[in-house]
Design an enzyme around this catalytic site. Structure first.
Site, PDB file in Angstrom:
ATOM      1  N   GLU A  67      33.213  55.212  51.605  1.00  0.00           N
ATOM      2  CA  GLU A  67      32.591  54.482  50.498  1.00  0.00           C
ATOM      3  C   GLU A  67      31.321  53.799  51.018  1.00  0.00           C
ATOM      4  OE1 GLU A  67      34.548  50.922  49.035  1.00  0.00           O
ATOM      5  OE2 GLU A  67      34.025  51.489  46.991  1.00  0.00           O
TER       6      GLU A  67
ATOM      7  N   LYS B  16      39.133  32.465  43.851  1.00  0.00           N
ATOM      8  CA  LYS B  16      38.049  32.397  44.834  1.00  0.00           C
ATOM      9  C   LYS B  16      36.982  33.445  44.523  1.00  0.00           C
ATOM     10  CE  LYS B  16      37.152  34.340  48.924  1.00  0.00           C
ATOM     11  NZ  LYS B  16      35.677  34.309  48.951  1.00  0.00           N
TER      12      LYS B  16
ATOM     13  N   CYS C 252      32.595  49.801  42.296  1.00  0.00           N
ATOM     14  CA  CYS C 252      33.786  50.413  42.886  1.00  0.00           C
ATOM     15  C   CYS C 252      34.036  51.796  42.305  1.00  0.00           C
ATOM     16  CB  CYS C 252      34.983  49.517  42.651  1.00  0.00           C
ATOM     17  SG  CYS C 252      35.041  48.906  40.980  1.00  0.00           S
TER      18      CYS C 252
ATOM     19  N   GLU D 180      42.834  45.900  43.280  1.00  0.00           N
ATOM     20  CA  GLU D 180      41.765  46.795  42.817  1.00  0.00           C
ATOM     21  C   GLU D 180      40.842  46.991  44.001  1.00  0.00           C
ATOM     22  OE1 GLU D 180      41.753  48.281  40.104  1.00  0.00           O
ATOM     23  OE2 GLU D 180      43.020  47.110  38.783  1.00  0.00           O
TER      24      GLU D 180
HETATM   25  P1  TAP Z   1      35.913  42.370  50.632  1.00  0.00           P
HETATM   26  O1  TAP Z   1      35.253  42.126  51.916  1.00  0.00           O
HETATM   27  O2  TAP Z   1      37.285  42.889  50.628  1.00  0.00           O
HETATM   28  O3  TAP Z   1      35.811  40.988  49.822  1.00  0.00           O
HETATM   29  C1  TAP Z   1      36.366  40.815  48.547  1.00  0.00           C
HETATM   30  C2  TAP Z   1      36.815  39.398  48.411  1.00  0.00           C
HETATM   31  O4  TAP Z   1      37.845  39.159  49.365  1.00  0.00           O
HETATM   32  C3  TAP Z   1      35.723  38.377  48.702  1.00  0.00           C
HETATM   33  O5  TAP Z   1      35.910  37.252  47.880  1.00  0.00           O
HETATM   34  C4  TAP Z   1      36.012  38.024  50.148  1.00  0.00           C
HETATM   35  O6  TAP Z   1      35.498  36.760  50.560  1.00  0.00           O
HETATM   36  C5  TAP Z   1      37.513  38.018  50.141  1.00  0.00           C
HETATM   37  N1  TAP Z   1      38.127  38.118  51.460  1.00  0.00           N
HETATM   38  C6  TAP Z   1      37.558  38.502  52.629  1.00  0.00           C
HETATM   39  N2  TAP Z   1      38.478  38.421  53.634  1.00  0.00           N
HETATM   40  C7  TAP Z   1      39.625  37.984  53.069  1.00  0.00           C
HETATM   41  C8  TAP Z   1      40.921  37.727  53.577  1.00  0.00           C
HETATM   42  N3  TAP Z   1      41.221  37.883  54.859  1.00  0.00           N
HETATM   43  N4  TAP Z   1      41.875  37.310  52.718  1.00  0.00           N
HETATM   44  C9  TAP Z   1      41.620  37.165  51.408  1.00  0.00           C
HETATM   45  N5  TAP Z   1      40.381  37.382  50.868  1.00  0.00           N
HETATM   46  C10 TAP Z   1      39.405  37.805  51.694  1.00  0.00           C
HETATM   47  O7  TAP Z   1      35.144  43.381  49.728  1.00  0.00           O
HETATM   48  P2  TAP Z   1      33.621  43.399  49.487  1.00  0.00           P
HETATM   49  O8  TAP Z   1      33.011  44.150  50.592  1.00  0.00           O
HETATM   50  O9  TAP Z   1      33.165  42.022  49.205  1.00  0.00           O
HETATM   51  O10 TAP Z   1      33.558  44.214  48.105  1.00  0.00           O
HETATM   52  C11 TAP Z   1      33.365  45.540  48.082  1.00  0.00           C
HETATM   53  C12 TAP Z   1      34.673  46.271  47.968  1.00  0.00           C
HETATM   54  O11 TAP Z   1      35.362  45.877  46.799  1.00  0.00           O
HETATM   55  C13 TAP Z   1      34.449  47.745  47.832  1.00  0.00           C
HETATM   56  O12 TAP Z   1      35.364  48.451  48.604  1.00  0.00           O
HETATM   57  C14 TAP Z   1      34.694  48.019  46.361  1.00  0.00           C
HETATM   58  O13 TAP Z   1      35.066  49.313  46.025  1.00  0.00           O
HETATM   59  C15 TAP Z   1      35.740  47.014  46.054  1.00  0.00           C
HETATM   60  N6  TAP Z   1      35.729  46.699  44.626  1.00  0.00           N
HETATM   61  C16 TAP Z   1      36.714  47.245  43.888  1.00  0.00           C
HETATM   62  C17 TAP Z   1      36.734  47.026  42.524  1.00  0.00           C
HETATM   63  C18 TAP Z   1      37.833  47.627  41.715  1.00  0.00           C
HETATM   64  S1  TAP Z   1      38.019  47.152  40.200  1.00  0.00           S
HETATM   65  N7  TAP Z   1      38.633  48.519  42.209  1.00  0.00           N
HETATM   66  C19 TAP Z   1      35.766  46.238  41.929  1.00  0.00           C
HETATM   67  C20 TAP Z   1      34.770  45.699  42.719  1.00  0.00           C
HETATM   68  C21 TAP Z   1      34.769  45.945  44.092  1.00  0.00           C
HETATM   69  P3  TAP Z   1      34.029  36.672  51.204  1.00  0.00           P
HETATM   70  O14 TAP Z   1      33.116  36.889  50.086  1.00  0.00           O
HETATM   71  O15 TAP Z   1      33.952  35.328  51.778  1.00  0.00           O
HETATM   72  O16 TAP Z   1      33.950  37.755  52.240  1.00  0.00           O
END
Ligand code: TAP
Length: 499
Positions: A403, A195, A303, A269
């Site tokens: 963050e 996804k 991240c 991650e």
């Molecule tokens: P999230 O809100 O956690 O979203 C990440 C993914 O999870 C999206 O595809 C999201 O879908 C999905 N998601 C949301 N709710 C879910 C649920 N209940 N069950 C399963 N999947 C679900 O994170 P974000 O705000 O998009 O991304 C930023 C975060 O990611 C930051 O904290 C960043 O540090 C972290 N990040 C970490 C890394 C590594 S390698 N450590 C790399 C990149 C980002 P939707 O898009 O529909 O919300």
């Protein structure tokens, strides 16, 4: 702050024309069992530069996840699990080659969808291809082992794929993050259901379509849709045998709980609040730019952003002055322009989150530069935030410990080595860290003492597929990339033979 101008027309006109160009020949939607799904409710995918929809994408639901999982198992049991490593390697190389033939198309999609400067978007698409090629090669070198167990016993170990694996990725480097998961999973012989983030599905959906004929139908499935429905369905699915998730710590721990019910392994991650320690002997010509790139690359939506500069007090004034100069040298503008070095944040909600943090920072700490939107009237419809720097920050301030995921740097000072390490490790996260010094012994001592999965010395990045990538503490566990990611997509079996 400089800003760039397109050669002709307004930014909005240029972008609308590029939306048409990027989407003219493509129908977006889920990719399940080697076919596009175009039914269901649609969501407009926003261009964060002008706040308008690029294209409407049909959204998957939990039923589509069921279909994708069924198709994936049929393919896995129908022969994919028995393919040779040579076969899977050749297919991965072939997919990488097809994507390489479409680099500019994928780059444009990534640039429009995320607002990434086009040079960064291109670098990430190339990074995705490099990752697939790495796993296409790496799988050929994998071995089981033979254990000396006595004359009458032949004892050996072998690796097997899990079967069907589920993968959820975020919006900050969409295709690259997808490749980090699809590359090792497919190389190891799994069938995948992935996804993409609902804000940024375009490049991943297109890359999946470009895999047609390369893998057997059903080996690679992409289901664009909401996290609360599609992501949750993947996390909870009884027939998904392993889950790999990249995203926030809050959602990641929920994924882990959902997978725990069926005792499925997870790789997480998650977030970060990464420190960069600048020691007194640091070469500021190198280090100032490294720290700036570490927080301002991808508009800080990374991240492993170096969001906390910890600077020895003896060089704090010089570092701060040069860092503010570096921050102010970023060129905010149209990401389609090769000269632009910083685009907007990826979405309106992300813009609001980061802006709230900046306002909090103004109350808590001392604003040195930035702190608002750029003046350029052409950029006012986009989700731009100026590179922002605060000093006088402490670890208990909101901007010192949470963050932000935007172009916001905090500067703190320290007096002793022990204080630097204590400040650096005083966080719930442990993804990345950095060190600025010319001393080899200090590098090794500090790398030992930092409680983080990545340590960069005098530079930011580059991320290479050859080495494991992932964090400690609430930044997650398990690794993407490296040979370690292959291990995470395989089960090991010990076979005792007494014939
Ligand atoms: P999230 O809100 O956690 O979203 C990440 C993914 O999870 C999206 O595809 C999201 O879908 C999905 N998601 C949301 N709710 C879910 C649920 N209940 N069950 C399963 N999947 C679900 O994170 P974000 O705000 O998009 O991304 C930023 C975060 O990611 C930051 O904290 C960043 O540090 C972290 N990040 C970490 C890394 C590594 S390698 N450590 C790399 C990149 C980002 P939707 O898009 O529909 O919300």
């Amino acid at each position: 702050m400089d800003s760039t101008r397109p050669d002709s027309g307004t930014i909005a006109e240029r972008h609308r024309s590029k939306h048409r160009e990027a989407t003219a020949d493509v129908e977006f939607g889920a990719w399940i069992d080697g076919e596009r799904r175009t039914g269901g409710p649609k969501q407009g995918i926003e261009d964060p530069v002008i706040g308008e929809s690029i294209v409407d994408v049909p959204q998957s639901d939990a039923g589509d996840v069921d279909d994708a999982v069924d198709a994936a198992w049929d393919t896995f049991e129908g022969g994919w699990e028995d393919t040779t490593v040579r076969d899977r390697s050749e297919r991965l190389f072939e997919w990488a080659e097809v994507l390489a033939d479409h680099v500019e198309e994928l780059t444009l999609l990534e640039c429009l969808d995320c607002g990434k400067p086009i040079s960064q978007a291109r670098g990430e698409v190339e990074g995705a291809i490099d990752t697939l090629e790495f796993y296409a090669s790496a799988i050929r070198g994998q071995r089981g082992s033979e254990v000396p167990a006595g004359e009458d016993l032949h004892l050996y170990t072998k690796r097997e794929p899990y079967g069907v694996v589920g993968q959820v990725v975020p919006w900050n480097y969409p295709l690259w993050a997808a490749a980090w998961k699809l590359g090792p999973a497919l190389a190891a012989g799994n069938a995948c259901v992935l996804k993409p983030a609902s804000d940024t599905p375009l490049s991943t959906v297109r890359a999946a379509q470009l895999s047609a004929g390369v893998f057997p139908d059903g080996a690679l499935n992409v289901v664009p849709g909401s996290g609360s429905e599609v992501g949750q369905a993947i996390a909870e699915h009884e027939e998904i045998r392993k889950v790999s998730f990249t995203g926030s710590t809050g959602v990641g721990s929920g994924v882990m709980r959902a997978a725990a019910d069926r005792v499925a392994p997870v790789t997480l991650e998650l977030g970060g609040k990464s420190p960069f320690i600048v020691f007194p002997d640091a070469d500021l010509d190198k280090v100032v730019q490294a720290v700036a790139d570490g927080i301002f690359y991808s508009t800080g939506e990374i991240c492993d952003a170096f969001s906390r500069a910890l600077v020895h007090e003896s060089i704090a004034d010089e570092f701060t002055e040069r860092f503010v100069e570096a921050a102010e040298s970023y060129v905010l503008g149209d990401p389609l322009d090769e000269e632009t070095t910083m685009g907007p944040l990826t979405s309106k909600s992300q813009f609001e989150t980061v802006t709230d943090y900046v306002e909090t920072g103004k109350e808590e700490a001392n604003l040195l530069c930035g702190g608002g939107r750029p003046d350029d009237p052409e950029l006012t419809d986009g989700y731009y935030v100026e590179p922002t720097v605060f000093d006088g920050v402490t670890n208990d301030m909101t901007v010192g410990c949470e963050e932000i995921f935007g172009p916001v740097q905090t500067i703190q000072t320290f007096e002793s080595y022990d204080e630097a390490i204590e400040l650096a490790n005083d966080t719930q996260y442990g993804l990345a860290s950095g060190i600025g010094t010319e001393s080899t012994s200090l590098v090794h001592q500090t790398a030992d003492d930092l409680d983080a999965g990545l340590v960069y010395v005098n530079e930011y990045g580059p991320i290479m597929p050859d080495a494991p990538y992932g964090g400690f503490k609430r930044s997650g566990f398990g690794k993407d990339l490296g040979l370690e990611a292959l291990d995470h997509y395989q089960r090991q079996k010990s076979v005792y033979v007494n014939l």
